[in-house]
Design a protein around this motif. Structure first.
Motif, PDB file in Angstrom:
ATOM      1  N   PRO A  75       0.798  -1.234   0.000  1.00  0.00           N
ATOM      2  CA  PRO A  75       0.000   0.000   0.000  1.00  0.00           C
ATOM      3  C   PRO A  75       0.828   1.281   0.000  1.00  0.00           C
ATOM      4  CG  PRO A  75      -0.896  -1.560   1.595  1.00  0.00           C
ATOM      5  CD  PRO A  75       0.403  -2.136   1.092  1.00  0.00           C
ATOM      6  N   ASP A  76       2.068   1.225   0.509  1.00  0.00           N
ATOM      7  CA  ASP A  76       2.901   2.436   0.565  1.00  0.00           C
ATOM      8  C   ASP A  76       3.549   2.764  -0.782  1.00  0.00           C
ATOM      9  OD1 ASP A  76       4.907   0.563   0.285  1.00  0.00           O
ATOM     10  OD2 ASP A  76       5.933   1.064   2.147  1.00  0.00           O
ATOM     11  N   GLY A  77       3.253   1.964  -1.815  1.00  0.00           N
ATOM     12  CA  GLY A  77       3.805   2.214  -3.140  1.00  0.00           C
ATOM     13  C   GLY A  77       5.038   1.398  -3.459  1.00  0.00           C
ATOM     14  N   GLN A  78       5.619   0.747  -2.463  1.00  0.00           N
ATOM     15  CA  GLN A  78       6.775  -0.121  -2.713  1.00  0.00           C
ATOM     16  C   GLN A  78       6.316  -1.383  -3.419  1.00  0.00           C
ATOM     17  OE1 GLN A  78       8.744  -0.947   1.087  1.00  0.00           O
ATOM     18  NE2 GLN A  78      10.601  -0.177   0.135  1.00  0.00           N
ATOM     19  N   SER A  79       7.163  -1.895  -4.298  1.00  0.00           N
ATOM     20  CA  SER A  79       6.875  -3.185  -4.919  1.00  0.00           C
ATOM     21  C   SER A  79       8.167  -3.982  -5.033  1.00  0.00           C
ATOM     22  CB  SER A  79       6.216  -3.010  -6.286  1.00  0.00           C
ATOM     23  OG  SER A  79       7.067  -2.327  -7.170  1.00  0.00           O
ATOM     24  N   PHE A  80       8.021  -5.306  -5.012  1.00  0.00           N
ATOM     25  CA  PHE A  80       9.151  -6.213  -5.059  1.00  0.00           C
ATOM     26  C   PHE A  80       8.913  -7.273  -6.117  1.00  0.00           C
ATOM     27  CE2 PHE A  80       9.368  -4.280  -0.965  1.00  0.00           C
ATOM     28  CZ  PHE A  80      10.713  -4.218  -0.649  1.00  0.00           C
ATOM     29  N   GLU A  81       9.892  -7.472  -6.977  1.00  0.00           N
ATOM     30  CA  GLU A  81       9.890  -8.574  -7.931  1.00  0.00           C
ATOM     31  C   GLU A  81      10.732  -9.673  -7.292  1.00  0.00           C
ATOM     32  OE1 GLU A  81      11.951  -9.752 -12.137  1.00  0.00           O
ATOM     33  OE2 GLU A  81      11.334  -7.667 -11.881  1.00  0.00           O
ATOM     34  N   ILE A  82      10.067 -10.737  -6.852  1.00  0.00           N
ATOM     35  CA  ILE A  82      10.718 -11.771  -6.062  1.00  0.00           C
ATOM     36  C   ILE A  82      10.882 -13.044  -6.888  1.00  0.00           C
ATOM     37  CG2 ILE A  82      10.574 -13.179  -3.978  1.00  0.00           C
ATOM     38  CD1 ILE A  82       8.814 -10.910  -2.799  1.00  0.00           C
ATOM     39  N   HIS A  83      12.098 -13.575  -6.862  1.00  0.00           N
ATOM     40  CA  HIS A  83      12.415 -14.841  -7.519  1.00  0.00           C
ATOM     41  C   HIS A  83      12.826 -15.825  -6.425  1.00  0.00           C
ATOM     42  CE1 HIS A  83      12.469 -13.151 -11.631  1.00  0.00           C
ATOM     43  NE2 HIS A  83      12.727 -12.039 -10.949  1.00  0.00           N
ATOM     44  N   ASP A  84      12.050 -16.900  -6.263  1.00  0.00           N
ATOM     45  CA  ASP A  84      12.369 -17.901  -5.248  1.00  0.00           C
ATOM     46  C   ASP A  84      12.799 -19.201  -5.922  1.00  0.00           C
ATOM     47  OD1 ASP A  84      11.972 -16.357  -2.955  1.00  0.00           O
ATOM     48  OD2 ASP A  84       9.833 -16.780  -2.919  1.00  0.00           O
ATOM     49  N   PHE A  85      13.847 -19.796  -5.370  1.00  0.00           N
ATOM     50  CA  PHE A  85      14.490 -20.981  -5.923  1.00  0.00           C
ATOM     51  C   PHE A  85      14.430 -22.119  -4.921  1.00  0.00           C
ATOM     52  CE2 PHE A  85      16.409 -17.220  -7.700  1.00  0.00           C
ATOM     53  CZ  PHE A  85      16.566 -17.520  -9.042  1.00  0.00           C
ATOM     54  N   VAL A  86      14.485 -23.348  -5.413  1.00  0.00           N
ATOM     55  CA  VAL A  86      14.659 -24.493  -4.535  1.00  0.00           C
ATOM     56  C   VAL A  86      16.129 -24.534  -4.138  1.00  0.00           C
ATOM     57  CG1 VAL A  86      15.068 -26.153  -6.411  1.00  0.00           C
ATOM     58  CG2 VAL A  86      14.165 -26.949  -4.244  1.00  0.00           C
ATOM     59  N   ALA A  87      16.407 -24.910  -2.894  1.00  0.00           N
ATOM     60  CA  ALA A  87      17.797 -24.983  -2.426  1.00  0.00           C
ATOM     61  C   ALA A  87      17.935 -26.147  -1.447  1.00  0.00           C
ATOM     62  CB  ALA A  87      18.220 -23.676  -1.767  1.00  0.00           C
ATOM     63  N   HIS A  88      19.178 -26.602  -1.293  1.00  0.00           N
ATOM     64  CA  HIS A  88      19.488 -27.711  -0.387  1.00  0.00           C
ATOM     65  C   HIS A  88      20.635 -27.294   0.524  1.00  0.00           C
ATOM     66  CE1 HIS A  88      16.929 -30.335  -2.762  1.00  0.00           C
ATOM     67  NE2 HIS A  88      17.476 -29.780  -3.821  1.00  0.00           N
ATOM     68  N   VAL A  89      20.534 -27.662   1.795  1.00  0.00           N
ATOM     69  CA  VAL A  89      21.555 -27.301   2.777  1.00  0.00           C
ATOM     70  C   VAL A  89      22.817 -28.119   2.544  1.00  0.00           C
ATOM     71  CG1 VAL A  89      22.138 -27.261   5.238  1.00  0.00           C
ATOM     72  CG2 VAL A  89      19.836 -26.618   4.488  1.00  0.00           C
ATOM     73  N   ASP A  90      23.952 -27.422   2.491  1.00  0.00           N
ATOM     74  CA  ASP A  90      25.265 -28.047   2.357  1.00  0.00           C
ATOM     75  C   ASP A  90      26.038 -28.031   3.667  1.00  0.00           C
ATOM     76  OD1 ASP A  90      24.900 -28.513  -0.393  1.00  0.00           O
ATOM     77  OD2 ASP A  90      25.775 -26.575  -0.920  1.00  0.00           O
ATOM     78  N   GLY A  91      25.709 -27.114   4.575  1.00  0.00           N
ATOM     79  CA  GLY A  91      26.430 -27.028   5.833  1.00  0.00           C
ATOM     80  C   GLY A  91      26.042 -25.799   6.619  1.00  0.00           C
ATOM     81  N   GLY A  92      26.714 -25.619   7.743  1.00  0.00           N
ATOM     82  CA  GLY A  92      26.431 -24.486   8.615  1.00  0.00           C
ATOM     83  C   GLY A  92      25.609 -24.897   9.815  1.00  0.00           C
ATOM     84  N   HIS A  93      25.275 -23.929  10.651  1.00  0.00           N
ATOM     85  CA  HIS A  93      24.476 -24.162  11.855  1.00  0.00           C
ATOM     86  C   HIS A  93      23.345 -23.155  11.873  1.00  0.00           C
ATOM     87  CE1 HIS A  93      27.435 -26.945  13.409  1.00  0.00           C
ATOM     88  NE2 HIS A  93      28.357 -26.073  13.043  1.00  0.00           N
TER      89      HIS A  93
END
Length: 130
Positions: A75-93
């Motif tokens: 509503p504030d006039g902001q817009s986002f073009e969002i691209h979402d991908f499939v991903a797999h965890v390789d490591g980290g905590h």
């Protein structure tokens, strides 16, 4: 106003749980979403998705195919073009970081009950995650 380019990742584990983050900043502060954020100048959306996942969750991922792209207008006039991908965890905590107030693995039933970012529930259902 030109939409802000953003990218994120849909990550599931062997149990079928999804990795979600609780947004710490507007837009949609307090809502649950897949990890993601702005694409930096010169950065490819896939690279941005991997970087944002690490910054928000502490997990390193391999990013695969694009699941969807969507335009979200606020509503504030902001817009986002969002691209979402499939991903797999390789490591980290797993730890909430950057602009995420929380990060956790959720079952599909928990995701369905959560306060999700705009349109995320429908996109997850259409992609077969819920």
């Amino acid at each position: 106003m030109k939409p802000v380019l953003a990218a994120g990742a849909v990550i599931s584990d062997a149990s079928g749980r999804l990795l979600l983050v609780k947004r710490g900043h507007d837009p949609e502060r307090g809502c649950w979403s897949v990890p993601g954020g702005h694409v930096e100048p010169g950065e490819a959306p896939k690279e941005a998705a991997a970087r944002e996942v690490f910054e928000e969750t502490g997990l390193r991922v391999s990013v695969g195919r694009e699941l969807w792209s969507t335009l979200i207008e606020y509503p504030d006039g902001q817009s986002f073009e969002i691209h979402d991908f499939v991903a797999h965890v390789d490591g980290g905590h797993l730890v909430a970081g950057d602009d995420a107030d929380d990060a956790r693995w959720m079952t599909p039933a928990e995701v369905a009950r959560a306060s999700l970012a705009a349109g995320l529930g429908e996109r997850l259902r259409q992609a077969g995650y819920l």
